[in-house]
Scaffold this active site. Structure first.
Site, short mmCIF file in Angstrom:
data_model
loop_
_atom_site.label_atom_id
_atom_site.label_comp_id
_atom_site.label_asym_id
_atom_site.label_seq_id
_atom_site.Cartn_x
_atom_site.Cartn_y
_atom_site.Cartn_z
N GLU A 197 47.24 11.01 -10.71
CA GLU A 197 47.41 10.60 -12.12
C GLU A 197 46.80 9.22 -12.36
OE1 GLU A 197 48.34 12.64 -14.40
OE2 GLU A 197 48.83 14.18 -12.93
N GLU A 205 39.22 16.35 -12.85
CA GLU A 205 40.25 16.65 -11.85
C GLU A 205 39.72 16.36 -10.44
OE1 GLU A 205 43.33 17.14 -12.50
OE2 GLU A 205 42.89 17.18 -14.65
N ASP A 226 41.27 13.70 -7.86
CA ASP A 226 41.63 14.11 -6.50
C ASP A 226 40.98 13.18 -5.48
OD1 ASP A 226 43.17 16.21 -7.34
OD2 ASP A 226 41.79 17.80 -6.73
ZN LIG Z 1 44.79 15.85 -13.15
#
Ligand SMILES: [Zn+2]
Length: 416
Positions: A278, A356, A360
């Site tokens: 996040e 994303e 990551d």
């Molecule tokens: Zn995410």
């Protein structure tokens, strides 16, 4: 039927056909892998969980198709039965076309249109989700949520509609620019106020108690120089066993929020990795980039409404005759923009998946290892009974997040 109505009909049916086709493609793909746990997941998911995830995926797909078809029928009836011009004349005849009346017209139509979907929403929560053990909501909570939503719409949505219609009266030809500005101010206010005033209406937020988890997460925040004024636990378990984490607010009002369901499902290093992911979104400036993009989309939207409001061929096709107010065009635009935007959603999702991967990679970087995040992702996929074998076209079209296999592959690649 005139040509505009025909084109709109075709657009609605094209979207429906594409959705049903993609859904069936996906269903066949899932069924083809359903017999045994695929090699990539052996040792990660056990046989019963895998079977259950297949059943859940298929049940959701079946329900999704019904929902989609029902939605198309409702939309067609609303657009072509003459009910919209009838409602418009009812309001205009009794109260004129002032901003207050027209906002009431829009609001009433919006409310009436939310009603046909209510039984399906109820079924999804208390039958579908219930059957797979996800539902924890009571009837009372569910209905209260709807009432609160309606009251919020009356208190916030209605005045906003009035303001936009007033701006059209006040500012003339360039109204769409001013209305867009007003919308931006409203949205910025909401970003600041929602975590403080609105979210507590639906959930309880409690500070994460002192202890090893809190120390670990605060240490991570410090390590990544992420300023947050508190870490809160949200009682997500009040409605569902699905889990999540996010942060809200700006600057010193920023709060990290973890679902209680997430805390009970993951180990401490895994929770740290999820938070690191996040924070990755934040550090890579994904949120402001998304906000800028959505601001430009709404600018384009207002401009299109301002152009369509002058086109009799457009609103005339749906039985509206007037040009004294933009309300009917605003309504038609809201009802129809989705059938065009649908075709751009793969692009938006591709963009989101790229973010994303970046988040990551950031998480694995600050954790100095990818295993905690991989562990968290595996558990989350398992607990949420995610579809482990989506058809690539289906996931490419709809998924805002890469699949488990894709994320693991990217994380492993990065560290070898
Ligand atoms: Zn995410």
């Amino acid at each position: 039927m005139n040509w505009v109505a025909l084109v709109v009909c075709l657009l609605i049916l094209a979207r429906w056909a594409a959705e049903v086709w993609l859904s069936n493609l996906n269903r066949r793909h899932v069924l083809a892998h359903a017999d045994a746990v695929p090699a990539a997941f052996r040792g990660i998911v056990d046989e019963p969980t895998y079977k259950k995830s297949v059943a859940y995926t298929l049940a959701k797909a079946r329900f999704g198709n019904i929902e989609e078809t029902y939605g198309v029928i409702v939309l067609m009836v609303i657009l072509f039965s003459g009910v919209l011009p009838f409602a418009f004349h009812f309001f205009a005849h009794h109260h004129g076309t002032s901003a207050w009346t027209m906002a009431a017209f829009l609001f009433t139509v919006g409310f009436a249109m939310s009603l046909p979907g209510l039984p399906l929403d109820w079924y999804a929560q208390f039958r579908l989700e219930e059957k797979f053990g996800f539902n924890t909501s009571t009837q009372k909570t569910w209905w209260l949520d709807r009432v609160k939503g309606l009251l919020l719409a009356i208190m916030l949505g209605y005045p906003l509609l009035v303001l936009i219609l007033k701006i059209v009266e006040w500012t003339g030809a360039a109204w769409w620019l001013w209305a867009w500005g007003a919308m931006l101010v409203f949205q910025s206010l909401m970003l600041v106020l929602a975590p403080v005033l609105i979210m507590p209406l639906f959930n309880k937020f409690t500070p994460l108690p002192e202890g090893s988890l809190r120390d670990r997460l605060l240490n991570l925040a410090q390590r990544t120089s992420f300023v947050a004024n508190s870490i809160q636990v949200m009682d997500g378990s009040k409605r569902s066993r699905h889990s999540n984490a996010f942060f809200t607010g700006f600057g010193k009002f920023r709060k990290i929020v973890l679902f209680d369901t997430l805390i009970s499902q993951l180990s401490e290093p895994e929770l740290e990795a999820v938070l690191a992911h996040e924070i990755g979104h934040f550090k890579k400036k994904h949120i402001p980039k998304m906000l800028v993009f959505s601001a430009f989309s709404s600018l384009a939207g207002f401009y299109v409404v301002s152009v369509l409001a002058k086109q009799h061929w457009f609103y005339g096709a749906f039985g509206f005759e007037t040009t004294t107010t933009i309300a009917p065009v605003l309504l038609l635009f809201t009802l129809l923009s989705g059938v065009v935007m649908f075709w751009f959603s793969p692009l938006a999702h591709w963009w989101s998946r790229r973010y994303e991967y970046e988040a990551d990679a950031f998480a694995a970087g600050v954790m100095n290892e990818p295993q905690s995040l991989i562990g968290a992702l595996r558990k989350l996929n398992e607990k949420n009974l995610s579809n482990l074998t989506p058809h690539p076209l289906y996931s490419g079209f709809y998924y805002s997040h890469p699949t488990l296999v894709e994320r693991e592959a990217a994380l492993t690649r990065q560290t070898t």
